[in-house]
Design a protein around this motif. Structure first.
Motif, mmCIF file in Angstrom:
data_model
loop_
_atom_site.group_PDB
_atom_site.id
_atom_site.type_symbol
_atom_site.label_atom_id
_atom_site.label_comp_id
_atom_site.label_asym_id
_atom_site.label_seq_id
_atom_site.Cartn_x
_atom_site.Cartn_y
_atom_site.Cartn_z
ATOM 1 N N GLU A 204 -13.330 -33.785 -36.744
ATOM 2 C CA GLU A 204 -12.542 -34.939 -37.213
ATOM 3 C C GLU A 204 -12.497 -36.033 -36.163
ATOM 4 O OE1 GLU A 204 -8.731 -33.614 -38.414
ATOM 5 O OE2 GLU A 204 -9.468 -32.461 -40.132
ATOM 6 N N LEU A 205 -12.373 -35.630 -34.907
ATOM 7 C CA LEU A 205 -12.338 -36.616 -33.835
ATOM 8 C C LEU A 205 -13.663 -37.370 -33.743
ATOM 9 C CD1 LEU A 205 -10.836 -37.883 -31.460
ATOM 10 C CD2 LEU A 205 -11.714 -36.013 -30.022
ATOM 11 N N ALA A 206 -14.791 -36.651 -33.843
ATOM 12 C CA ALA A 206 -16.120 -37.288 -33.773
ATOM 13 C C ALA A 206 -16.302 -38.236 -34.948
ATOM 14 C CB ALA A 206 -17.201 -36.209 -33.770
ATOM 15 N N ALA A 207 -15.856 -37.823 -36.122
ATOM 16 C CA ALA A 207 -16.010 -38.673 -37.310
ATOM 17 C C ALA A 207 -15.198 -39.948 -37.162
ATOM 18 C CB ALA A 207 -15.583 -37.895 -38.551
ATOM 19 N N SER A 208 -14.002 -39.858 -36.642
ATOM 20 C CA SER A 208 -13.164 -41.050 -36.487
ATOM 21 C C SER A 208 -13.770 -42.004 -35.474
ATOM 22 C CB SER A 208 -11.740 -40.647 -36.082
ATOM 23 O OG SER A 208 -11.759 -40.001 -34.825
ATOM 24 N N SER A 209 -14.399 -41.492 -34.433
ATOM 25 C CA SER A 209 -15.038 -42.352 -33.423
ATOM 26 C C SER A 209 -16.234 -43.085 -34.008
ATOM 27 C CB SER A 209 -15.463 -41.491 -32.236
ATOM 28 O OG SER A 209 -16.136 -42.277 -31.293
ATOM 29 N N LEU A 210 -17.034 -42.370 -34.840
ATOM 30 C CA LEU A 210 -18.199 -42.989 -35.472
ATOM 31 C C LEU A 210 -17.769 -44.085 -36.443
ATOM 32 C CD1 LEU A 210 -21.281 -42.891 -35.728
ATOM 33 C CD2 LEU A 210 -20.988 -41.199 -37.564
#
Length: 237
Positions: A204-210
Motif C-alpha cells: 500500500e505504501l509503494a502504491a501511494s508513492s507511485l
C-alpha cells in the motif's frame, strides 16, 4: 486387654463411618491406607484377645465339667460307703460300719463342694459365652469393614489413575490446538500473520508513492498546456 476394652474397641471400629471419615480427609487415599493399617493391626490385636477369652472360657468349661463329674463320683462313693456300712452293721461289725459311714459323709461333703463350685461357675461361663459371641460378631463386622476399606481404596486408586490419564490427554490436546495462542503453532501463525500484514502495508505504501509521482506528472502537463494556450492568445491578439 480387659473384657470391656475388647468390647469397646471392637464396637468402635465396627461402627466407624468410613465415608464420613473420607469426606473429612485432605488426602483420602493416604487416609484409607492408614485406616487399613490401623484396622488390620486392631483386628490382629482383637483376635489375640478374643482367642485368650475363648481359651479361658474353655478352661472354665473344663473345670465345670470336672466339678460335675467329681460330684457324681463322690456321690457314687458315698452311696457305696453307706451300703458297706449297712452290710457291716448287719454282720455285727459296728465299729467298722461306723468307719464306712464316716467315709460316706466325707464323700458327701466332697460331692457338695464340687456341686457348689460347678454352680458358681455356671453364670460366669454363661456370661463369658455371651461375651465371646459378641466379640466374634464384632470381629466379623470389623473384617467386613476392612474389606470395605480395601474396596474403597481400590476404587479411589482406579478413579485417580483415570483422572490423571484424562488430564494428560487434555494437556496433549491443548499442546496441538492451533487456536491456542500459547502453543507453538499459535505463535507461528501469529508471526506469519504479522509478516503478511507487513507485506500488505509495504504494498500500500509503494502504491501511494507511485500515485503521487503520477499526480506530479499530471500537474507539470497542465502547466505546460496553460503556457501553450496563453502564448496562442498573445499571438492571436
Amino acid at each position: 486387654m480387659t473384657k470391656q476394652t475388647i468390647l469397646g474397641r471392637v464396637a468402635q471400629l465396627a461402627k466407624a463411618n468410613i465415608n464420613a471419615l473420607l469426606d473429612q480427609a485432605e488426602d483420602p487415599q493416604k487416609m484409607i491406607d492408614q485406616l487399613i493399617r490401623d484396622y488390620a493391626n486392631n483386628i490382629s490385636e482383637a483376635e489375640r484377645a478374643v482367642a485368650d477369652t475363648i481359651g479361658n472360657l474353655r478352661l472354665m468349661e473344663q473345670d465345670h465339667a470336672e466339678d460335675v463329674a467329681a460330684a457324681g463320683e463322690w456321690g457314687g462313693k458315698a452311696l457305696a460307703a453307706s451300703k458297706k456300712a449297712d452290710e457291716l452293721r448287719a454282720a455285727g461289725q459296728g465299729a467298722e460300719a461306723d468307719r464306712f459311714d464316716g467315709l460316706a459323709k466325707v464323700a458327701l461333703q466332697r460331692q457338695l463342694q464340687s456341686e457348689k463350685e460347678a454352680k458358681t461357675a455356671e453364670p460366669v461361663i454363661a456370661s463369658q459365652t455371651e461375651v465371646v459371641a459378641q466379640l466374634r460378631t464384632g470381629l466379623d463386622r470389623m473384617k467386613g469393614k476392612l474389606s470395605e476399606l480395601q474396596a474403597k481404596r481400590d476404587e479411589l486408586v482406579a478413579r485417580s489413575r483415570t483422572a490423571e490419564a484424562q488430564n494428560r490427554m487434555v494437556d496433549a490436546v491443548k499442546s496441538i490446538d492451533v487456536l491456542d495462542p500459547t502453543s507453538e503453532l499459535g505463535r507461528f501463525e501469529d508471526k506469519v500473520r504479522r509478516e503478511e500484514a507487513r507485506a500488505v502495508g509495504r504494498q500500500e505504501l509503494a502504491a501511494s508513492s507511485l500515485d503521487a509521482q503520477f499526480e506530479g506528472l499530471e500537474e507539470v502537463g497542465d502547466e505546460a498546456e496553460v503556457e501553450s494556450r496563453f502564448a496562442a492568445l498573445k499571438s492571436a491578439g
